[in-house]
Write an enzyme that holds these catalytic residues in place. Structure first.
Site, PDB file in Angstrom:
ATOM      1  N   TYR A  91      -2.975   8.257  -2.201  1.00 35.60           N
ATOM      2  CA  TYR A  91      -3.086   8.148  -0.739  1.00 35.60           C
ATOM      3  C   TYR A  91      -1.934   8.913  -0.059  1.00 35.60           C
ATOM      4  O   TYR A  91      -2.165   9.754   0.812  1.00 35.60           O
ATOM      5  CB  TYR A  91      -3.075   6.672  -0.332  1.00 35.60           C
TER       6      TYR A  91
ATOM      7  N   THR B 259       1.719   8.879   7.221  1.00 36.95           N
ATOM      8  CA  THR B 259       2.073   7.576   6.675  1.00 36.95           C
ATOM      9  C   THR B 259       3.465   7.566   6.057  1.00 36.95           C
ATOM     10  O   THR B 259       3.934   8.599   5.546  1.00 36.95           O
ATOM     11  CB  THR B 259       1.055   7.186   5.582  1.00 36.95           C
TER      12      THR B 259
HETATM   13  C1  UD1 Z   1       0.233  -0.023   4.445  1.00 34.63           C
HETATM   14  C2  UD1 Z   1      -0.914   0.841   4.870  1.00 34.63           C
HETATM   15  C3  UD1 Z   1      -0.709   2.233   4.411  1.00 34.63           C
HETATM   16  C4  UD1 Z   1       0.647   2.736   4.880  1.00 34.63           C
HETATM   17  C5  UD1 Z   1       1.744   1.801   4.397  1.00 34.63           C
HETATM   18  C6  UD1 Z   1       3.089   2.263   4.927  1.00 34.63           C
HETATM   19  C7  UD1 Z   1      -3.024  -0.316   5.028  1.00 34.63           C
HETATM   20  C8  UD1 Z   1      -4.279  -0.730   4.346  1.00 34.63           C
HETATM   21  N1  UD1 Z   1      -2.139   0.348   4.285  1.00 34.63           N
HETATM   22  O1  UD1 Z   1       0.224  -0.150   3.042  1.00 34.63           O
HETATM   23  O2  UD1 Z   1      -1.721   3.039   4.959  1.00 34.63           O
HETATM   24  O3  UD1 Z   1       0.885   3.978   4.309  1.00 34.63           O
HETATM   25  O4  UD1 Z   1       1.458   0.512   4.891  1.00 34.63           O
HETATM   26  O5  UD1 Z   1       4.121   1.413   4.508  1.00 34.63           O
HETATM   27  O6  UD1 Z   1      -2.799  -0.517   6.197  1.00 34.63           O
HETATM   28  N2  UD1 Z   1       0.489  -7.959  -0.064  1.00 34.63           N
HETATM   29  C9  UD1 Z   1       0.394  -9.180  -0.687  1.00 34.63           C
HETATM   30  N3  UD1 Z   1      -0.821  -9.805  -0.671  1.00 34.63           N
HETATM   31  C10 UD1 Z   1      -1.924  -9.282  -0.068  1.00 34.63           C
HETATM   32  C11 UD1 Z   1      -1.815  -8.028   0.579  1.00 34.63           C
HETATM   33  C12 UD1 Z   1      -0.591  -7.388   0.558  1.00 34.63           C
HETATM   34  O7  UD1 Z   1       1.362  -9.685  -1.266  1.00 34.63           O
HETATM   35  O8  UD1 Z   1      -2.985  -9.909  -0.123  1.00 34.63           O
HETATM   36  C13 UD1 Z   1       1.804  -7.262  -0.038  1.00 34.63           C
HETATM   37  C14 UD1 Z   1       1.819  -5.882  -0.642  1.00 34.63           C
HETATM   38  O9  UD1 Z   1       2.089  -5.941  -2.025  1.00 34.63           O
HETATM   39  C15 UD1 Z   1       2.934  -5.221   0.184  1.00 34.63           C
HETATM   40  C16 UD1 Z   1       2.809  -5.862   1.548  1.00 34.63           C
HETATM   41  O10 UD1 Z   1       2.121  -7.100   1.320  1.00 34.63           O
HETATM   42  O11 UD1 Z   1       4.197  -5.572  -0.336  1.00 34.63           O
HETATM   43  C17 UD1 Z   1       2.016  -5.039   2.540  1.00 34.63           C
HETATM   44  O12 UD1 Z   1       0.774  -4.666   1.944  1.00 34.63           O
HETATM   45  P1  UD1 Z   1      -0.427  -4.036   2.802  1.00 34.63           P
HETATM   46  O13 UD1 Z   1      -0.615  -4.811   4.038  1.00 34.63           O
HETATM   47  O14 UD1 Z   1      -1.574  -3.890   1.875  1.00 34.63           O
HETATM   48  O15 UD1 Z   1       0.130  -2.616   3.237  1.00 34.63           O
HETATM   49  P2  UD1 Z   1       0.792  -1.439   2.341  1.00 34.63           P
HETATM   50  O16 UD1 Z   1       0.244  -1.390   0.975  1.00 34.63           O
HETATM   51  O17 UD1 Z   1       2.266  -1.529   2.508  1.00 34.63           O
END
Ligand code: UD1
Length: 348
Positions: free
Chosen positions: A141, A117
């Site tokens: 993680y 990752t």
């Molecule tokens: C994801 C991966 C992780 C990987 C990383 C690499 C998953 C579950 N996690 O994490 O395994 O190591 O990418 O960069 O696939 N966000 C919101 N609202 C939401 C959900 C997310 O604002 O409801 C934002 C988060 O704060 C972040 C971005 O969207 O800035 C992406 O979040 P998310 O899709 O959860 O992935 P990561 O945490 O980046």
């Protein structure tokens, strides 16, 4: 030759199984179904329900199939959950993988492709991050995965196997033919949740943090289409089978999108306005994580085919539409009922 795919009932693993079958490979899936779904395992695969850390189950598979390579997806992947439950992550990701690697290497399986990752990097100093950047994971993680990379390095140095660790950036989208997609219950991924909000399945989308040092204040990520990611695994497998050296490769496009840009892409795809709510930052999140994918392109010959945020979001939305309200997979291949994969329970 047969490939053992751990986590093959999961989001990325199920796409991998389809791609391997298309290449004419025989595939055995090992998955404990903690987050994966049996109906996502293609019926041509042999399916074994079990844990990667259970050496009896793994030995049973190795004794019955001519496994020449393992592609190891199984593991927990949610950054904020890992902050709350660190020991679960170290058990499920690091300790289980230690057992798995020992068992497969004792059996003489010489090729390992591992799902690592971008979270191993921690806060990148600027712009895109290359494999040569220092590792400094900001979450349990990321640490749990980095420890596995170290085990792989040590195992390879001791001659146990050769390996490729693929450092995924943000994997998104679904199979363009609609055969599989992100169906993990209670998934936390931004694009999935935004699609659910567009379809009215969740009341709104939370934007976690609007005060990051990024152009619009929201988190920036490099979203890679799952089908392009799967091709990176096929190339890694080919590289190892041709005697290629062990190595670590970034998997991303080199382009970052903010949360607000993703919201706009989902609004375009669904032709609606999303209900969004600005929330505080989420624990463990970084401001910006964008890949330098140069090594993957240069050394493994990877060429992305779906490097288009609208295509990624469009495929994710199409898949989400095919899921029932409770997330049940209704019609993996529209109009064709799916036969579950043959399940074998090896005696332990
Ligand atoms: C994801 C991966 C992780 C990987 C990383 C690499 C998953 C579950 N996690 O994490 O395994 O190591 O990418 O960069 O696939 N966000 C919101 N609202 C939401 C959900 C997310 O604002 O409801 C934002 C988060 O704060 C972040 C971005 O969207 O800035 C992406 O979040 P998310 O899709 O959860 O992935 P990561 O945490 O980046």
């Amino acid at each position: 030759m047969t490939v053992l795919v751990t986590g093959g009932a999961g989001y990325i693993g199920s796409h991998m199984c389809l791609a391997l079958l298309e290449q004419g490979e025989d595939v055995v899936v090992l998955d404990n179904l903690s987050t994966g779904l049996r109906e996502l395992v293609p019926s041509e695969c042999v399916f074994v329900k079990g844990c990667v850390g259970d050496e009896h189950v793994v030995r049973g598979i190795l004794a019955r199939h001519d496994i020449d390579a393992v592609i190891h997806f199984a593991g927990a992947t949610v950054v904020p959950e890992s902050v709350e439950r660190p020991f679960f992550y170290y058990r499920n990701n690091t300790a289980a993988t230690r057992n798995f690697l020992e068992t497969v290497s004792d059996h003489g399986v010489g090729r390992v492709v591992f799902s690592s990752t971008a979270a191993v990097y921690g806060t990148p100093e600027s712009g895109t991050v290359a494999e040569t950047a220092p590792t400094a994971p900001a979450s349990p993680y990321g640490r749990s995965k980095l420890m596995t990379e170290w085990m792989l390095e040590d195992g390879a140095r001791a001659g146990a196997f050769r390996y490729v660790a693929l450092r995924y950036f943000n994997v998104a989208g679904a199979d363009p033919e609609g055969r599989t997609g992100q169906s993990t219950p209670r998934a936390t991924h931004l694009i999935k949740l935004a699609c659910q909000a567009a379809l009215g399945r969740v009341p709104h989308l939370g934007i976690f943090g609007t005060d990051y040092p990024t152009p619009d204040g929201t988190g920036v990520r490099d979203y890679i289409h799952v089908s392009d990611l799967v091709v990176a695994h096929l190339l890694a497998l080919r590289h190892l089978r041709r005697g290629g050296e062990s190595g670590v490769f970034n998997c991303g496009y080199g382009t970052g999108y903010s949360v607000r840009e993703i919201v706009a892409a989902v609004e375009r795809a669904a032709d609606c306005r999303l209900a969004v709510r600005e929330m505080p930052r989420r624990p463990g999140d970084l401001a910006s994580v964008v890949a330098d994918p140069g090594r993957l392109k240069a050394r493994l010959g990877w060429t992305p085919r779906f490097d288009d945020i609208d295509a990624i979001v469009g495929s994710a939305l199409a898949w989400e539409r095919g899921l029932a309200l409770d997330g049940t997979v209704l019609s993996p291949l529209v109009g064709r009922p799916r036969t579950p994969a043959l399940q074998i329970n090896y005696p332990t």
